[in-house]
Write an enzyme that holds these catalytic residues in place. Structure first.
Site, PDB file in Angstrom:
ATOM      1  N   CYS A   1     -86.770  38.048 -58.515  1.00 18.29           N
ATOM      2  CA  CYS A   1     -87.850  37.113 -58.186  1.00 18.29           C
ATOM      3  C   CYS A   1     -88.218  37.199 -56.706  1.00 18.29           C
ATOM      4  O   CYS A   1     -89.160  36.544 -56.264  1.00 18.29           O
ATOM      5  CB  CYS A   1     -87.446  35.680 -58.500  1.00 18.29           C
ATOM      6  SG  CYS A   1     -86.828  35.475 -60.159  1.00 18.29           S
TER       7      CYS A   1
ATOM      8  N   CYS B   1     -89.257  28.033 -51.922  1.00 15.26           N
ATOM      9  CA  CYS B   1     -88.225  28.603 -51.052  1.00 15.26           C
ATOM     10  C   CYS B   1     -87.296  27.524 -50.518  1.00 15.26           C
ATOM     11  O   CYS B   1     -86.087  27.715 -50.424  1.00 15.26           O
ATOM     12  CB  CYS B   1     -88.849  29.333 -49.876  1.00 15.26           C
ATOM     13  SG  CYS B   1     -90.001  30.610 -50.376  1.00 15.26           S
TER      14      CYS B   1
END
Lengths: 132, 406
Positions: free
Chosen positions: A45, A114
């Site tokens: 990913c 993130c």
């Protein structure tokens, strides 16, 4: 932050944490003796991070991290490592994506995941520690 | 700063000014283009230029500028002026072509530009996607679809520089219409629409030192056509919307410059710099690899290349592309990456996924694209900082070298 900044550009603080990250672990993880660690994400990913914690009396006394990821992944892990130092495990677990993002002066919209990742790595490390 | 070695290298590099290695994204305006555009802008400002569709003298002057530019562009790719439709660029041209064949059988390659892939997916009746080999060369025979109405394969890939066999495609699908997106090949390879045997081909001004916002779609006389943007008689009723003499003049000037100054050989020096960068990366950076062709070779006899002379794509194991890109940017070096993060997307480059099948290779990729102005100093500047940047990112990475996931 203006709309155009929100959509793409990193804040100066993000850039600063990206170019001069704090508490990262260079090379072998044996370089930092730790009581627990937690990893989340997947290189497939494009983002993966590990948090390493030194714990004493239920308090995080020191922390290191490693990241494979983009600028905001590096910056938000760096920010989180600053935020958790000296906190109790319960306090550290309270730190969510919002606090990390705020600490960094905002992240571009599509980069929020993130900062979530850093929080999850910390939670995984604490969970592993408590399971011991 | 990250580490002392890296800090010193970054600081030293930053002092030396900017290095632009993203010509494949867009190229700086040529001075002659800028001059021509300033002249036209002046005429627009003074009211001498009108709407190119108007019958009065200011309109006529604008019309002349437009048609002069059309002739320049047509000449450069071996077309007739009436076979050239000005568009806003590559994406519009790709959408236009797939739309002509709406509801019909279309075959495309897996590594086309998203504007082609996405519009073909939405508009085709049946869609066949041709796979590519590890270098990005399309496998023409690997489709079960017979009798497609449209086959669309780019002339050269924008991420890898790999050149596709369009003439062979023409022979393999004799009754289909052939479209080729030549956006990246334009200005680097010799392009002649008649020799290629294509029915449609599109190019963009800003890849050859012209302005962004204008491109051209070649439509062979007699090829099926209907407009994508309707409601106006402009471009011989093939593309509605007020003509843009300013951008067209810039495009025409860039095409004239290419006609007067260009030769395939001119890019041999660019190919040499590209090859130098490739060998230095492999030699000086551990766990690096080249995506596509390692070396670009010039074929003197045919005046052609095995891969575009100006594009080099490399991957750096365990170091993520956006981070490499932004560290390079912090030292004044501009490149691009196939990492998902940088594109604001969730998936990494579909091109590298098609050639390698390895998401980590795609996330860790950097594209360097050179121009005629690129110098050996620019390559030295990159190699002054890139090894320490990659080494640093590898050392803080969760991925252990040699254990990378597939």
């Amino acid at each position: 932050m203006s709309e155009s900044q929100a959509s793409w550009v990193y804040s100066d603080l993000v850039k600063e944490h990206f170019l001069s990250p704090r508490n990262f672990l260079m090379g072998d993880e044996a370089n930092f003796p730790h009581d627990t660690s937690g990893t989340v994400g997947n290189p497939i990913c494009g983002d993966q991070m590990t948090m390493y914690l030194q714990i004493k009396d239920n308090k995080i006394v020191d922390v290191r991290w490693k990241t494979y990821g983009c600028a905001s992944a590096i910056a938000s892990t760096s920010a989180l490592s600053e935020l958790v130092k000296g906190r109790s495990l319960d306090e550290a677990l309270q730190i969510g994506p919002a606090e990390i993002t705020e600490f960094l002066g905002g992240l571009p919209k599509h980069k929020f995941h993130c900062s979530v990742l850093g929080h999850e790595a910390l939670a995984a490390a604490v969970k592993a520690y408590r399971a011991k | 700063m990250a580490s002392e070695n890296l800090a010193a290298a970054l600081e030293d590099s930053t002092r030396q000014g900017r290095v632009y290695l993203d010509y494949a994204a867009t190229s700086p305006l040529l001075p002659c283009v800028e001059q021509r555009m300033v002249n036209v802008l002046h005429e627009l400002g003074t009211g001498v230029l009108g709407n190119a569709s108007a019958l009065h003298s200011p309109g006529h002057l604008a019309h002349e500028i437009l048609e002069h530019a059309r002739a320049s562009v047509a000449r450069l790719i071996g077309a007739e002026p009436d076979e050239i439709i000005f568009t806003s660029g590559g994406s519009e041209a790709n959408n236009t072509v797939t739309n002509i064949f709406a509801g019909q059988t279309q075959i495309v390659s897996a590594i086309e530009h998203p504007s082609l892939l996405e519009s073909a997916r939405q508009r085709s009746g049946k869609l066949g996607v041709l796979p590519v080999d590890e270098k990005g060369r399309v496998k023409i025979r690997e489709t079960k679809l017979t009798k497609p109405q449209l086959v669309s394969v780019m002339l050269a890939n924008n991420e890898l520089g790999t050149i596709e066999p369009i003439e062979e495609l023409r022979r393999h699908f004799p009754s289909a219409c052939i479209h080729s997106d030549a956006t990246q090949a334009f200005g680097k390879l010799k392009i002649n629409v008649k020799d290629l045997g294509v029915d449609y081909l599109n190019i963009s001004a800003h890849k050859i030192g012209g302005p962004a916002g204008i491109g051209a779609l070649y439509v062979r006389r007699g090829a099926p056509y209907h407009p994508f943007i309707v409601g106006g008689h402009q471009e011989q009723k093939r593309r509605a919307g007020t003509s843009n003499p300013l951008l067209a003049a810039g495009f025409g000037a860039a095409a004239d410059w290419a006609w007067d100054n260009w030769s395939c050989r001119r890019f041999v020096s660019v190919a040499n710099l590209r090859n130098l960068l490739a060998s230095r990366i492999l030699r000086e950076i551990a766990h690096s690899s080249i995506n596509g062709f390692e070396q670009c070779i010039y074929d003197k006899e045919n005046q052609s290349y095995n891969t575009l002379p100006n594009i080099l794509n490399a991957s750096f194991q365990a170091a993520e592309g956006e981070s490499i890109q932004l560290y390079l940017d912090a030292t004044g070096i501009a490149v691009s990456t196939g990492s998902a993060c940088a594109a604001g997307d969730t998936k990494p480059s579909h091109v590298l996924m098609a050639t390698t099948g390895d998401a980590e290779v795609a996330h860790s990729s950097i594209r360097f694209s050179l121009g005629l102005d690129t110098t050996k100093d620019d390559i030295d500047r990159v190699m002054q900082v890139l090894p320490s940047i990659v080494q640093y990112l590898q050392s803080i990475s969760t991925i252990k070298i040699g254990e990378a996931s597939k």
